[in-house]
Design a protein around this motif. Structure first.
Motif, PDB file in Angstrom:
ATOM      1  N   ASN A   1    -110.872  18.537 -19.735  1.00  0.00           N
ATOM      2  CA  ASN A   1    -110.788  19.118 -21.074  1.00  0.00           C
ATOM      3  C   ASN A   1    -109.599  18.574 -21.850  1.00  0.00           C
ATOM      4  O   ASN A   1    -109.631  18.548 -23.078  1.00  0.00           O
ATOM      5  CB  ASN A   1    -110.711  20.642 -21.015  1.00  0.00           C
ATOM      6  CG  ASN A   1    -112.062  21.257 -21.169  1.00  0.00           C
ATOM      7  OD1 ASN A   1    -112.766  20.967 -22.126  1.00  0.00           O
ATOM      8  ND2 ASN A   1    -112.438  22.088 -20.232  1.00  0.00           N
ATOM      9  N   SER A   2    -108.570  18.148 -21.171  1.00  0.00           N
ATOM     10  CA  SER A   2    -107.438  17.608 -21.904  1.00  0.00           C
ATOM     11  C   SER A   2    -107.587  16.106 -22.152  1.00  0.00           C
ATOM     12  O   SER A   2    -107.011  15.595 -23.095  1.00  0.00           O
ATOM     13  CB  SER A   2    -106.147  17.967 -21.213  1.00  0.00           C
ATOM     14  OG  SER A   2    -105.688  17.089 -20.337  1.00  0.00           O
ATOM     15  N   LEU A   3    -108.399  15.408 -21.354  1.00  0.00           N
ATOM     16  CA  LEU A   3    -108.564  13.966 -21.532  1.00  0.00           C
ATOM     17  C   LEU A   3    -109.796  13.578 -22.353  1.00  0.00           C
ATOM     18  O   LEU A   3    -109.763  12.588 -23.075  1.00  0.00           O
ATOM     19  CB  LEU A   3    -108.657  13.268 -20.170  1.00  0.00           C
ATOM     20  CG  LEU A   3    -107.418  13.243 -19.301  1.00  0.00           C
ATOM     21  CD1 LEU A   3    -107.745  12.631 -17.957  1.00  0.00           C
ATOM     22  CD2 LEU A   3    -106.299  12.487 -19.981  1.00  0.00           C
TER      23      LEU A   3
ATOM     24  N   GLN B   1    -114.535  10.706 -14.444  1.00  0.00           N
ATOM     25  CA  GLN B   1    -114.451  11.050 -13.020  1.00  0.00           C
ATOM     26  C   GLN B   1    -114.095  12.515 -12.813  1.00  0.00           C
ATOM     27  O   GLN B   1    -114.657  13.180 -11.943  1.00  0.00           O
ATOM     28  CB  GLN B   1    -113.431  10.156 -12.307  1.00  0.00           C
ATOM     29  CG  GLN B   1    -113.417  10.347 -10.813  1.00  0.00           C
ATOM     30  CD  GLN B   1    -114.757  10.015 -10.178  1.00  0.00           C
ATOM     31  OE1 GLN B   1    -115.323   8.964 -10.415  1.00  0.00           O
ATOM     32  NE2 GLN B   1    -115.274  10.922  -9.376  1.00  0.00           N
ATOM     33  N   ASN B   2    -113.192  13.042 -13.613  1.00  0.00           N
ATOM     34  CA  ASN B   2    -112.830  14.453 -13.475  1.00  0.00           C
ATOM     35  C   ASN B   2    -113.960  15.362 -13.916  1.00  0.00           C
ATOM     36  O   ASN B   2    -114.143  16.439 -13.353  1.00  0.00           O
ATOM     37  CB  ASN B   2    -111.540  14.754 -14.230  1.00  0.00           C
ATOM     38  CG  ASN B   2    -110.327  14.368 -13.423  1.00  0.00           C
ATOM     39  OD1 ASN B   2    -109.996  15.029 -12.455  1.00  0.00           O
ATOM     40  ND2 ASN B   2    -109.686  13.281 -13.801  1.00  0.00           N
ATOM     41  N   PHE B   3    -114.751  14.933 -14.909  1.00  0.00           N
ATOM     42  CA  PHE B   3    -115.927  15.697 -15.305  1.00  0.00           C
ATOM     43  C   PHE B   3    -116.920  15.759 -14.135  1.00  0.00           C
ATOM     44  O   PHE B   3    -117.430  16.825 -13.795  1.00  0.00           O
ATOM     45  CB  PHE B   3    -116.599  15.076 -16.533  1.00  0.00           C
ATOM     46  CG  PHE B   3    -117.825  15.816 -16.979  1.00  0.00           C
ATOM     47  CD1 PHE B   3    -117.704  16.967 -17.742  1.00  0.00           C
ATOM     48  CD2 PHE B   3    -119.091  15.378 -16.628  1.00  0.00           C
ATOM     49  CE1 PHE B   3    -118.837  17.667 -18.151  1.00  0.00           C
ATOM     50  CE2 PHE B   3    -120.216  16.066 -17.031  1.00  0.00           C
ATOM     51  CZ  PHE B   3    -120.091  17.224 -17.791  1.00  0.00           C
ATOM     52  N   LEU B   4    -117.175  14.612 -13.510  1.00  0.00           N
ATOM     53  CA  LEU B   4    -118.078  14.579 -12.355  1.00  0.00           C
ATOM     54  C   LEU B   4    -117.528  15.421 -11.205  1.00  0.00           C
ATOM     55  O   LEU B   4    -118.282  16.173 -10.565  1.00  0.00           O
ATOM     56  CB  LEU B   4    -118.290  13.142 -11.878  1.00  0.00           C
ATOM     57  CG  LEU B   4    -119.110  12.233 -12.762  1.00  0.00           C
ATOM     58  CD1 LEU B   4    -119.149  10.830 -12.154  1.00  0.00           C
ATOM     59  CD2 LEU B   4    -120.510  12.764 -12.961  1.00  0.00           C
ATOM     60  N   ASP B   5    -116.242  15.289 -10.927  1.00  0.00           N
ATOM     61  CA  ASP B   5    -115.629  16.058  -9.837  1.00  0.00           C
ATOM     62  C   ASP B   5    -115.750  17.553 -10.086  1.00  0.00           C
ATOM     63  O   ASP B   5    -116.013  18.328  -9.160  1.00  0.00           O
ATOM     64  CB  ASP B   5    -114.160  15.682  -9.659  1.00  0.00           C
ATOM     65  CG  ASP B   5    -113.974  14.297  -9.074  1.00  0.00           C
ATOM     66  OD1 ASP B   5    -114.950  13.734  -8.530  1.00  0.00           O
ATOM     67  OD2 ASP B   5    -112.853  13.763  -9.178  1.00  0.00           O
ATOM     68  N   TYR B   6    -115.583  17.973 -11.339  1.00  0.00           N
ATOM     69  CA  TYR B   6    -115.727  19.390 -11.670  1.00  0.00           C
ATOM     70  C   TYR B   6    -117.165  19.860 -11.422  1.00  0.00           C
ATOM     71  O   TYR B   6    -117.381  20.896 -10.797  1.00  0.00           O
ATOM     72  CB  TYR B   6    -115.340  19.646 -13.129  1.00  0.00           C
ATOM     73  CG  TYR B   6    -115.612  21.065 -13.546  1.00  0.00           C
ATOM     74  CD1 TYR B   6    -114.802  22.106 -13.099  1.00  0.00           C
ATOM     75  CD2 TYR B   6    -116.692  21.388 -14.354  1.00  0.00           C
ATOM     76  CE1 TYR B   6    -115.054  23.418 -13.451  1.00  0.00           C
ATOM     77  CE2 TYR B   6    -116.956  22.695 -14.713  1.00  0.00           C
ATOM     78  CZ  TYR B   6    -116.130  23.702 -14.269  1.00  0.00           C
ATOM     79  OH  TYR B   6    -116.390  25.001 -14.607  1.00  0.00           O
ATOM     80  N   GLN B   7    -118.126  19.097 -11.890  1.00  0.00           N
ATOM     81  CA  GLN B   7    -119.524  19.484 -11.718  1.00  0.00           C
ATOM     82  C   GLN B   7    -119.900  19.553 -10.239  1.00  0.00           C
ATOM     83  O   GLN B   7    -120.590  20.466  -9.801  1.00  0.00           O
ATOM     84  CB  GLN B   7    -120.453  18.500 -12.464  1.00  0.00           C
ATOM     85  CG  GLN B   7    -120.239  18.449 -13.954  1.00  0.00           C
ATOM     86  CD  GLN B   7    -120.506  19.770 -14.647  1.00  0.00           C
ATOM     87  OE1 GLN B   7    -121.324  20.562 -14.215  1.00  0.00           O
ATOM     88  NE2 GLN B   7    -119.800  20.004 -15.741  1.00  0.00           N
ATOM     89  N   ARG B   8    -119.426  18.578  -9.465  1.00  0.00           N
ATOM     90  CA  ARG B   8    -119.702  18.574  -8.021  1.00  0.00           C
ATOM     91  C   ARG B   8    -119.044  19.758  -7.328  1.00  0.00           C
ATOM     92  O   ARG B   8    -119.627  20.388  -6.440  1.00  0.00           O
ATOM     93  CB  ARG B   8    -119.194  17.274  -7.400  1.00  0.00           C
ATOM     94  CG  ARG B   8    -119.992  16.073  -7.786  1.00  0.00           C
ATOM     95  CD  ARG B   8    -119.389  14.817  -7.198  1.00  0.00           C
ATOM     96  NE  ARG B   8    -120.083  13.647  -7.694  1.00  0.00           N
ATOM     97  CZ  ARG B   8    -119.501  12.488  -7.938  1.00  0.00           C
ATOM     98  NH1 ARG B   8    -118.217  12.330  -7.701  1.00  0.00           N
ATOM     99  NH2 ARG B   8    -120.206  11.487  -8.407  1.00  0.00           N
ATOM    100  N   CYS B   9    -117.813  20.049  -7.720  1.00  0.00           N
ATOM    101  CA  CYS B   9    -117.072  21.158  -7.127  1.00  0.00           C
ATOM    102  C   CYS B   9    -117.786  22.481  -7.389  1.00  0.00           C
ATOM    103  O   CYS B   9    -117.973  23.286  -6.467  1.00  0.00           O
ATOM    104  CB  CYS B   9    -115.655  21.183  -7.689  1.00  0.00           C
ATOM    105  SG  CYS B   9    -114.605  22.483  -7.031  1.00  0.00           S
TER     106      CYS B   9
END
Length: 86
Positions: free
Chosen positions: A62-64, A32-40
């Motif tokens: 990157n930490s997870l 989810q954080n990977f997707l959120d980063y790409q969307r952001c």
């Protein structure tokens, strides 16, 4: 979006608790954080703004996430075969 990146050179930190992912297994949190980063990044570049606010998501995934997953996802985005909705 972005090929290989390294986390910013700041002190190490642990991602804060996210109540959406209360379990020990953090796979969904990583994704989810990977997707959120790409969307952001996509949204900020579309608006012509600096993508600095997206750094939070970058640091969390990157930490997870295992590095191999991130590399595969970035390659899939580059090839246009990524299954996630960005």
């Amino acid at each position: 979006m972005l090929d290989t990146q390294k986390p910013p050179r700041k002190k190490w930190w642990t991602p804060p608790f996210d109540p959406r992912f209360p379990n020990q297994n953090q796979t969904r949190n990583c994704y989810q954080n990977f997707l959120d980063y790409q969307r952001c990044v996509k949204t900020m570049s579309r608006r012509g703004k600096n993508s600095e606010p997206c750094e939070y998501y970058f640091r969390v995934y990157n930490s997870l996430c295992p590095t191999s997953w991130v590399q595969n996802w970035n390659e899939q985005i580059k090839d246009g075969t990524f299954a996630g909705k960005i």
